[in-house]
Write a protein that holds these residues in place. Sequence first.
Motif, PDB file in Angstrom:
ATOM      1  N   ARG A  19       0.877  -1.172   0.000  1.00  0.00           N
ATOM      2  CA  ARG A  19       0.000   0.000   0.000  1.00  0.00           C
ATOM      3  C   ARG A  19       0.912   1.220   0.000  1.00  0.00           C
ATOM      4  N   PRO A  20       0.783   2.059  -1.029  1.00  0.00           N
ATOM      5  CA  PRO A  20       1.714   3.193  -1.154  1.00  0.00           C
ATOM      6  C   PRO A  20       1.751   4.028   0.118  1.00  0.00           C
TER       7      PRO A  20
ATOM      8  N   ILE B  81       1.743   7.270   1.703  1.00  0.00           N
ATOM      9  CA  ILE B  81       1.398   8.627   1.297  1.00  0.00           C
ATOM     10  C   ILE B  81       2.424   9.643   1.795  1.00  0.00           C
ATOM     11  N   ILE B  82       3.019   9.325   2.921  1.00  0.00           N
ATOM     12  CA  ILE B  82       4.000  10.242   3.497  1.00  0.00           C
ATOM     13  C   ILE B  82       5.161  10.477   2.514  1.00  0.00           C
TER      14      ILE B  82
ATOM     15  N   LEU C 168       6.097  14.047   0.846  1.00  0.00           N
ATOM     16  CA  LEU C 168       7.391  14.700   0.998  1.00  0.00           C
ATOM     17  C   LEU C 168       7.965  15.044  -0.374  1.00  0.00           C
TER      18      LEU C 168
ATOM     19  N   GLY D 240       2.517  22.858  10.596  1.00  0.00           N
ATOM     20  CA  GLY D 240       3.605  21.896  10.625  1.00  0.00           C
ATOM     21  C   GLY D 240       3.283  20.671   9.783  1.00  0.00           C
TER      22      GLY D 240
ATOM     23  N   ARG E 111       1.667  20.731   7.202  1.00  0.00           N
ATOM     24  CA  ARG E 111       1.598  21.203   5.813  1.00  0.00           C
ATOM     25  C   ARG E 111       0.227  20.992   5.171  1.00  0.00           C
TER      26      ARG E 111
ATOM     27  N   PRO F  24       9.269  23.422  11.423  1.00  0.00           N
ATOM     28  CA  PRO F  24       9.664  22.065  11.024  1.00  0.00           C
ATOM     29  C   PRO F  24       8.604  21.401  10.158  1.00  0.00           C
ATOM     30  N   ASN F  25       9.033  20.759   9.129  1.00  0.00           N
ATOM     31  CA  ASN F  25       8.113  20.029   8.263  1.00  0.00           C
ATOM     32  C   ASN F  25       7.864  18.640   8.854  1.00  0.00           C
ATOM     33  N   ILE F  26       6.633  18.496   9.342  1.00  0.00           N
ATOM     34  CA  ILE F  26       6.275  17.249  10.014  1.00  0.00           C
ATOM     35  C   ILE F  26       6.374  16.056   9.068  1.00  0.00           C
ATOM     36  N   ILE F  27       6.108  16.307   7.809  1.00  0.00           N
ATOM     37  CA  ILE F  27       6.151  15.218   6.833  1.00  0.00           C
ATOM     38  C   ILE F  27       7.540  14.582   6.804  1.00  0.00           C
ATOM     39  N   GLY F  28       8.554  15.422   6.791  1.00  0.00           N
ATOM     40  CA  GLY F  28       9.913  14.898   6.786  1.00  0.00           C
ATOM     41  C   GLY F  28      10.170  14.040   8.014  1.00  0.00           C
TER      42      GLY F  28
ATOM     43  N   GLN G  44       7.920  12.550   9.845  1.00  0.00           N
ATOM     44  CA  GLN G  44       7.109  11.337   9.788  1.00  0.00           C
ATOM     45  C   GLN G  44       7.764  10.275   8.917  1.00  0.00           C
ATOM     46  N   LEU G  45       8.298  10.714   7.808  1.00  0.00           N
ATOM     47  CA  LEU G  45       8.910   9.742   6.893  1.00  0.00           C
ATOM     48  C   LEU G  45      10.121   9.097   7.565  1.00  0.00           C
TER      49      LEU G  45
ATOM     50  N   THR H  24       3.503   8.844  12.794  1.00  0.00           N
ATOM     51  CA  THR H  24       2.738   9.993  12.305  1.00  0.00           C
ATOM     52  C   THR H  24       2.026  10.765  13.416  1.00  0.00           C
TER      53      THR H  24
ATOM     54  N   LEU I 218      -5.078   4.193   5.966  1.00  0.00           N
ATOM     55  CA  LEU I 218      -3.907   3.312   6.014  1.00  0.00           C
ATOM     56  C   LEU I 218      -2.786   3.888   5.155  1.00  0.00           C
ATOM     57  N   GLY I 219      -3.168   4.408   4.001  1.00  0.00           N
ATOM     58  CA  GLY I 219      -2.168   5.035   3.147  1.00  0.00           C
ATOM     59  C   GLY I 219      -1.483   6.194   3.850  1.00  0.00           C
ATOM     60  N   SER I 220      -2.256   6.914   4.638  1.00  0.00           N
ATOM     61  CA  SER I 220      -1.704   8.050   5.373  1.00  0.00           C
ATOM     62  C   SER I 220      -0.949   7.603   6.616  1.00  0.00           C
ATOM     63  N   ARG I 221      -0.901   6.304   6.817  1.00  0.00           N
ATOM     64  CA  ARG I 221      -0.153   5.735   7.936  1.00  0.00           C
ATOM     65  C   ARG I 221      -0.617   6.247   9.288  1.00  0.00           C
TER      66      ARG I 221
END
Lengths: 335, 335
Positions: A45-46, A48-49, A53, A112, A114, B46-50, B52-53, B58, B111-114
Amino acid sequence: MTIREVAKIAGVSTATVSRAVNRSGPVSPEAREAIDRAIQQCGFRPNIIGRQLKTARTRTLGVLVPSLKNPIFADAVAGLEEAAGREGYNVLLAASGYRAEKELSVVEAFLGSRVEGLVLTVADDDRSRALHALDSARVPYVLMFNPADREDVSTVSIDNRRAAYDLVCSLVRDGHRRIAMIAGSLSESDRSAQRYAGYRQAIVDHGLPLEDIVEVKFENPNLSACLAGLVHRRDAPTAYFCSTDMLAIAVIRALAVLGARVPDMVSVAGFDGIAIGEHLSPSLSTVVQPAEAMGDWAAHHLLARLSGEASITRKIFPYRIRPGESVGPASGHRA
Amino acid sequence: MTIREVAKIAGVSTATVSRAVNRSGPVSPEAREAIDRAIQQCGFRPNIIGRQLKTARTRTLGVLVPSLKNPIFADAVAGLEEAAGREGYNVLLAASGYRAEKELSVVEAFLGSRVEGLVLTVADDDRSRALHALDSARVPYVLMFNPADREDVSTVSIDNRRAAYDLVCSLVRDGHRRIAMIAGSLSESDRSAQRYAGYRQAIVDHGLPLEDIVEVKFENPNLSACLAGLVHRRDAPTAYFCSTDMLAIAVIRALAVLGARVPDMVSVAGFDGIAIGEHLSPSLSTVVQPAEAMGDWAAHHLLARLSGEASITRKIFPYRIRPGESVGPASGHRA
DNA sequence: TTGAAAGCGCTAACAA
DNA sequence: TTGTTAGCGCTTTCAA
């Protein structure tokens, strides 16, 4: 389970997998089938994070309302979520509890994360630090329910002032001459302020005595005590205009405790037009805001702005005065 | 505005900036000051996405309910959001509109968004493909309001069956002997099914005639037509037990259209205990579920499970029968 | 106490 | 039609 695993199993490159998954480029039928099989096999499952990014797009909207426990906001969020979901956007939701510092911290968190844009109802748009944060971050947002004062921000609301004016005029038409307004922390809500302005003008226009506004804290629902002095006065008001329906419901209950029956002895009007108000006992006289449609509009407009198809707009929805049993003729009053 | 910019301006490395921002390691006072200044200067956030990855966390919960327009769910979400926010978690919200395919697509998106976990109310937990998706993804979740059938999943609910039983018994005590149940698409909601079981048992235990259940589609609110046959029968029911408060409200209205006044001619009971039901006209006889507390519990429990401090739990909250004016003695019935 | 460097999972030039 | 590659912004060993 990453795109790399899938690529390895399918015997192709990650780029091809990405193209297949997103339909973003040419993929041969054989490759596609191999990839599909691989995805099934390893339950990929891709993430998304990773995409967010890389693309610097989140397809996420932030939504901030004072409270979900007030149906006016719940309905607006329902309209919003539905519209956003239809366009493939996620909704990050938070409630401020009417607290400015929570507004700010939520907005900071949203920024934060985004979010691409926000829809919010703030206590007071003039003084809101949350809005300043948004402005300096240059993230588009739509103010919902907040009166459309500023020129540089999208808003969706009704004409609170005129609606309150109309409602109070209807009270006057019913014979009321001593009309008090009750508001939840007027100083902290621009909506209450607008509604007060409308109330005040209606009173003045009819040459009626201007009552002191009664401000009640949201945290202190001991309304009966607040109202006791007013209700037991010799020239007690015959009608109470409440700044929201939820407050009106509490006021009606508080008045009952004090022995003042609605509408036999005093009248009460609300503001918001929550659907269930029609079924209350007594049914609520109020101003109806089309909350769900406003939420829907907010989402669509915000998305349109994100895609450059719309610019800042101040949308004024029509309101409707909904008469109810909570307002009766003034004749029956006590004083 | 990335951590790199800040590092460059402050004359340190990105690692030091990260440590400073997160207080995750030693940073000299001088470095800290330089970094603080740099952050102010360029407005870094801070970019939360970074994060999170990188961290694969998350701090986000997914929440899925049938509809926000029903206060029972809005209140639960309010409790949930509050609890999650307090623990520093974001809430991703969606509504299913009672549609199984929407449930699935929302869960897939979550789920994709974790999301780290989910709280959801599904139409029917047995047949839910959404739940299967969650199970195979091994993402923890809490079922809210859904009856606690399965052993392997955390749930928070009340004893729907017993609550319905108690409520129907109270109708019998009021002299009702012909009691019908009205449910919104029974076949699609496990809650309705449980409540029906309780209703049925109460009827049987009292040796009363079992009426056919009336199922109404959520989409088709033309209730009057559905009820006409029943209401105009010679031996029409004297009481209607509705599977939810919102349905009860609609039923009371539909009965009025048919000329059957509540509670003078027929009685109506609901289920859910939405706060405003007390103020309805007539006030609603119902079963009270502590929705906000249940949402709060769901969030806390889910977070506890995420941190390994709790294991699968089936929490049953106490319910309360709240008598109201919508139920009267059976003596006044028509047949 | 600090910095270099690797890499989270993904997309998108670009070249083949 | 495909693959190589270079990051997106961040955290985190690890060595200095």
